[in-house]
Design an enzyme around this catalytic site. Structure first.
Site, PDB file in Angstrom:
ATOM      1  N   GLU A  40       0.849  -1.210   0.000  1.00  0.00           N
ATOM      2  CA  GLU A  40       0.000   0.000   0.000  1.00  0.00           C
ATOM      3  C   GLU A  40       0.874   1.246   0.000  1.00  0.00           C
ATOM      4  O   GLU A  40       1.663   1.457   0.918  1.00  0.00           O
ATOM      5  CB  GLU A  40      -0.899  -0.021   1.245  1.00  0.00           C
ATOM      6  CG  GLU A  40      -1.717   1.248   1.409  1.00  0.00           C
ATOM      7  CD  GLU A  40      -2.441   1.309   2.763  1.00  0.00           C
ATOM      8  OE1 GLU A  40      -2.733   0.251   3.357  1.00  0.00           O
ATOM      9  OE2 GLU A  40      -2.701   2.430   3.224  1.00  0.00           O
ATOM     10  N   ARG A  86       0.076  10.475   0.558  1.00  0.00           N
ATOM     11  CA  ARG A  86       0.390  11.555   1.502  1.00  0.00           C
ATOM     12  C   ARG A  86       1.552  12.424   1.033  1.00  0.00           C
ATOM     13  O   ARG A  86       1.970  13.330   1.743  1.00  0.00           O
ATOM     14  CB  ARG A  86       0.763  10.975   2.866  1.00  0.00           C
ATOM     15  CG  ARG A  86      -0.385  10.218   3.478  1.00  0.00           C
ATOM     16  CD  ARG A  86      -0.020   9.742   4.872  1.00  0.00           C
ATOM     17  NE  ARG A  86      -0.849   8.604   5.190  1.00  0.00           N
ATOM     18  CZ  ARG A  86      -0.703   7.852   6.262  1.00  0.00           C
ATOM     19  NH1 ARG A  86       0.245   8.116   7.120  1.00  0.00           N
ATOM     20  NH2 ARG A  86      -1.493   6.821   6.456  1.00  0.00           N
ATOM     21  N   LYS A 107     -10.774  -2.246   7.017  1.00  0.00           N
ATOM     22  CA  LYS A 107      -9.540  -1.912   7.738  1.00  0.00           C
ATOM     23  C   LYS A 107      -9.951  -1.459   9.140  1.00  0.00           C
ATOM     24  O   LYS A 107     -10.843  -0.609   9.266  1.00  0.00           O
ATOM     25  CB  LYS A 107      -8.842  -0.782   6.980  1.00  0.00           C
ATOM     26  CG  LYS A 107      -7.749  -0.064   7.746  1.00  0.00           C
ATOM     27  CD  LYS A 107      -7.029   0.942   6.854  1.00  0.00           C
ATOM     28  CE  LYS A 107      -6.162   1.881   7.659  1.00  0.00           C
ATOM     29  NZ  LYS A 107      -5.120   2.544   6.881  1.00  0.00           N
TER      30      LYS A 107
HETATM   31  C1  3PG Z   1      -1.171   4.634   8.552  1.00  0.00           C
HETATM   32  O1  3PG Z   1      -2.096   4.834   7.796  1.00  0.00           O
HETATM   33  O2  3PG Z   1      -0.375   5.490   8.965  1.00  0.00           O
HETATM   34  C2  3PG Z   1      -1.023   3.217   8.924  1.00  0.00           C
HETATM   35  O3  3PG Z   1      -1.985   2.944   9.845  1.00  0.00           O
HETATM   36  C3  3PG Z   1       0.330   2.830   9.365  1.00  0.00           C
HETATM   37  O4  3PG Z   1       0.427   2.922  10.706  1.00  0.00           O
HETATM   38  P1  3PG Z   1       1.794   2.562  11.393  1.00  0.00           P
HETATM   39  O5  3PG Z   1       2.822   3.549  10.875  1.00  0.00           O
HETATM   40  O6  3PG Z   1       1.522   2.737  12.857  1.00  0.00           O
HETATM   41  O7  3PG Z   1       2.151   1.147  11.009  1.00  0.00           O
END
Ligand code: 3PG
Length: 212
Positions: free
Chosen positions: A45, A49, A133
């Site tokens: 994924e 961002r 999710k």
């Molecule tokens: C996110 O969208 O930031 C994910 O949930 C990843 O989270 P993490 O960095 O805590 O694994």
């Protein structure tokens, strides 16, 4: 189960951990994705961002054999459509809006929508979603919270994400309503900046060896 849900499940079942990536340049995304695939993590994924995110999806879709690239942090219909155009095979959102749900309905590419409460799960079930999710997993209540949802909301499967690492992944993966987990720990910023793909392949292999 709809064809789109089956498609989503077949991607999520490829591995116990879906890497969640924040990429700053599309070029390094190719090396990073190759390293993750080499370690056994094929479904990846890339979060929308950064300005490089769409190009990164495109580059991984075009250049990384064996990768199944999805787009995360999709917040509106416009981004959904752009991510699909770039070659995403699945879409992930932290929550939903009517716009995101409508884009998902019109698209052949499946959505993994985020939910954190019983009401959100029930609303998405009514909209036909069986795979969600659970976000943000650790902050919302950890594995115990998700376990508590498994009986009243039986039939819904989750990919918990947020605060998960090798240390606590098994707490989730051992639940009957968890199909896989998501996490960024397999691609730490310092290793990505250094281009240390061997170290990332090692982290991916450890993650891939977890029991789903
Ligand atoms: C996110 O969208 O930031 C994910 O949930 C990843 O989270 P993490 O960095 O805590 O694994």
């Amino acid at each position: 189960m709809t064809g789109k849900t089956e498609k989503l499940l077949s991607i999520l079942k490829l591995q116990p951990v879906v890497p969640v990536l924040i990429v700053d340049d599309a070029k390094s995304a190719v090396g990073l994705a190759r390293a993750l695939v080499a370690g056994g993590l094929k479904a990846i994924e890339i979060t929308m961002r950064t300005p490089a995110a769409l190009d990164a999806v495109r580059a991984v879709a075009d250049e990384v054999e064996g990768a199944n690239v999805g787009a995360g942090t999709i917040l509106n219909a416009r981004d959904y459509e752009a991510a699909v155009k770039a070659g995403s095979t699945f879409i992930v959102s932290p929550g939903v809006t009517p716009g995101v749900l409508s884009a998902a309905k019109d698209s052949p590419v499946p959505l993994l929508p985020g939910a954190a409460t019983a009401s959100e799960v029930m609303t998405l079930r009514e909209a036909g979603y069986e795979v969600l999710k659970f976000f943000p997993a650790e902050q919302a209540g950890c594995a115990a919270y998700l376990k508590a949802l498994s009986s009243p909301l039986a039939g819904t499967l989750f990919c918990p994400t947020g605060g998960i690492s090798l240390k606590n992944a098994n707490d989730y993966l051992s639940l009957p309503n968890v199909i896989c987990v998501g996490g960024s720990w397999v691609a730490p910023k310092d290793l990505v900046s250094a281009g240390d793909w061997a170290a990332i392949t090692k982290l991916a292999s450890e993650a891939a060896a977890l029991k789903a």
